[in-house]
Write a protein that holds these residues in place. Structure first.
Motif, PDB file in Angstrom:
ATOM      1  N   ALA A  68       0.977  -1.146   0.134  1.00  0.00           N
ATOM      2  CA  ALA A  68      -0.141  -0.014  -0.058  1.00  0.00           C
ATOM      3  C   ALA A  68       0.924   1.297   0.124  1.00  0.00           C
ATOM      4  O   ALA A  68       0.569   2.185  -0.722  1.00  0.00           O
ATOM      5  N   SER A  69       1.998   1.243   0.711  1.00  0.00           N
ATOM      6  CA  SER A  69       2.889   2.468   0.838  1.00  0.00           C
ATOM      7  C   SER A  69       3.691   2.693  -0.654  1.00  0.00           C
ATOM      8  O   SER A  69       3.778   3.944  -0.855  1.00  0.00           O
ATOM      9  N   GLN A  70       4.020   1.465  -1.127  1.00  0.00           N
ATOM     10  CA  GLN A  70       4.479   1.562  -2.523  1.00  0.00           C
ATOM     11  C   GLN A  70       3.511   2.088  -3.536  1.00  0.00           C
ATOM     12  O   GLN A  70       3.665   2.959  -4.366  1.00  0.00           O
ATOM     13  N   LEU A  71       2.199   1.872  -3.334  1.00  0.00           N
ATOM     14  CA  LEU A  71       1.149   2.080  -4.467  1.00  0.00           C
ATOM     15  C   LEU A  71       0.757   3.759  -4.119  1.00  0.00           C
ATOM     16  O   LEU A  71       0.582   4.396  -5.192  1.00  0.00           O
ATOM     17  N   ARG A  72       1.125   4.284  -2.968  1.00  0.00           N
ATOM     18  CA  ARG A  72       0.558   5.437  -2.905  1.00  0.00           C
ATOM     19  C   ARG A  72       1.752   6.623  -3.323  1.00  0.00           C
ATOM     20  O   ARG A  72       1.103   7.533  -3.869  1.00  0.00           O
ATOM     21  N   PHE A  73       2.704   6.232  -3.710  1.00  0.00           N
ATOM     22  CA  PHE A  73       3.784   6.706  -4.483  1.00  0.00           C
ATOM     23  C   PHE A  73       3.245   6.988  -5.933  1.00  0.00           C
ATOM     24  O   PHE A  73       3.971   8.174  -6.689  1.00  0.00           O
ATOM     25  N   TYR A  74       2.513   6.166  -6.408  1.00  0.00           N
ATOM     26  CA  TYR A  74       1.957   6.253  -7.914  1.00  0.00           C
ATOM     27  C   TYR A  74       0.423   6.984  -7.935  1.00  0.00           C
ATOM     28  O   TYR A  74       0.004   6.574  -9.085  1.00  0.00           O
ATOM     29  N   SER A  75       0.232   7.251  -7.008  1.00  0.00           N
ATOM     30  CA  SER A  75      -1.264   8.005  -6.658  1.00  0.00           C
ATOM     31  C   SER A  75      -1.535   8.947  -7.899  1.00  0.00           C
ATOM     32  O   SER A  75      -2.599   8.685  -8.631  1.00  0.00           O
ATOM     33  N   SER A  76      -0.751   9.805  -8.223  1.00  0.00           N
ATOM     34  CA  SER A  76      -0.944  11.011  -9.178  1.00  0.00           C
ATOM     35  C   SER A  76      -0.759  10.357 -10.679  1.00  0.00           C
ATOM     36  O   SER A  76      -1.393  10.708 -11.599  1.00  0.00           O
ATOM     37  N   SER A  91     -10.386  12.554  -7.772  1.00  0.00           N
ATOM     38  CA  SER A  91      -9.566  13.442  -7.433  1.00  0.00           C
ATOM     39  C   SER A  91      -8.619  12.956  -6.129  1.00  0.00           C
ATOM     40  O   SER A  91      -7.661  13.154  -5.766  1.00  0.00           O
ATOM     41  N   ILE A  92      -9.357  11.646  -5.903  1.00  0.00           N
ATOM     42  CA  ILE A  92      -8.549  11.247  -4.436  1.00  0.00           C
ATOM     43  C   ILE A  92      -8.207   9.626  -4.680  1.00  0.00           C
ATOM     44  O   ILE A  92      -9.167   8.834  -5.363  1.00  0.00           O
ATOM     45  N   VAL A  93      -7.196   9.096  -4.319  1.00  0.00           N
ATOM     46  CA  VAL A  93      -6.873   7.733  -4.389  1.00  0.00           C
ATOM     47  C   VAL A  93      -6.612   7.282  -3.112  1.00  0.00           C
ATOM     48  O   VAL A  93      -5.728   7.856  -2.111  1.00  0.00           O
ATOM     49  N   GLN A  94      -7.367   6.183  -2.611  1.00  0.00           N
ATOM     50  CA  GLN A  94      -7.374   5.848  -1.071  1.00  0.00           C
ATOM     51  C   GLN A  94      -7.095   4.245  -1.239  1.00  0.00           C
ATOM     52  O   GLN A  94      -7.561   3.458  -2.093  1.00  0.00           O
ATOM     53  N   ILE A  95      -5.800   3.875  -0.593  1.00  0.00           N
ATOM     54  CA  ILE A  95      -5.350   2.540  -0.768  1.00  0.00           C
ATOM     55  C   ILE A  95      -5.640   1.716   0.483  1.00  0.00           C
ATOM     56  O   ILE A  95      -5.232   2.180   1.623  1.00  0.00           O
ATOM     57  N   LYS A  96      -6.324   0.654   0.159  1.00  0.00           N
ATOM     58  CA  LYS A  96      -6.839  -0.250   1.464  1.00  0.00           C
ATOM     59  C   LYS A  96      -6.074  -1.631   1.338  1.00  0.00           C
ATOM     60  O   LYS A  96      -5.731  -2.051   0.212  1.00  0.00           O
ATOM     61  N   VAL A  97      -6.190  -1.942   2.549  1.00  0.00           N
ATOM     62  CA  VAL A  97      -5.469  -3.427   2.775  1.00  0.00           C
ATOM     63  C   VAL A  97      -6.583  -4.378   2.829  1.00  0.00           C
ATOM     64  O   VAL A  97      -7.283  -4.098   3.851  1.00  0.00           O
TER      65      VAL A  97
END
Length: 171
Positions: A68-76, A91-97
């Motif tokens: 999830a933390s790795q995917l957050r880097f690619y949200s934009s 406009s928002i990316v929310q990553i859930k486990v």
């Protein structure tokens, strides 16, 4: 005796806008996930499991918090890639486990304890340092010039001290 013909239509043969709407949403989510997989590096893309569009938010599901933390880097990058294929402006990316599952496929229940520090790993026990090492960390933290590092080491030593005083539970 003549056979009587009855006309019977299956329930799914009738036009149903609700089912069609759900199918279109599923198809859109598949397209979005496919597009996300295309723009992410291959090692990270395989850990983007599912996605759901909820209003102006993209919910992306993965296996662990590390991914999830790795995917957050690619949200934009993900937002820019899916903009042409979404119905709404996201406009928002929310990553859930996704919930942890055991070998049987059932969700593991986490023990609830008031103020207790318990782990739910499979047979692993925390490795608590000896009292001498905990005291060394505490004493060393008092001589550190950086205040942020000093506070972190003091919190670490107090947490380790609390954990070392609790008796391990026997299974």
């Amino acid at each position: 005796m003549t056979k009587k013909l009855t006309s019977f239509k299956a329930a799914l043969s009738f036009p149903n806008r609700t089912i069609a709407h759900f199918y279109s949403q599923i198809k859109q989510q598949e397209l979005i996930l496919q597009r996300i997989h295309e723009v992410l590096p291959a090692a990270i893309a395989e850990h983007a499991l599912h996605c759901v569009v909820n209003g102006k938010k993209l919910l992306l599901y993965t296996e662990t918090s590390a991914w999830a933390s790795q995917l957050r880097f690619y949200s934009s990058v993900m937002l820019a890639a899916i903009a042409p294929i979404t119905r709404e402006s996201i406009s928002i990316v929310q990553i859930k486990v996704r919930g942890e599952t055991s070998l049987t496929g059932r969700k593991q229940e986490m023990p609830a304890g008031e103020g207790s520090l318990q782990t739910t790993s499979f047979g692993r026990k925390p490795n608590i340092p000896s009292a001498e090492k905990i005291a060394f960390i505490h004493d060393y933290s008092l001589n550190v010039a950086d205040s942020q590092l000093k506070q972190a080491l003091l919190r670490l030593s107090s947490t380790l001290e609390k954990l070392s005083k609790t008796k391990p539970q026997t299974d």
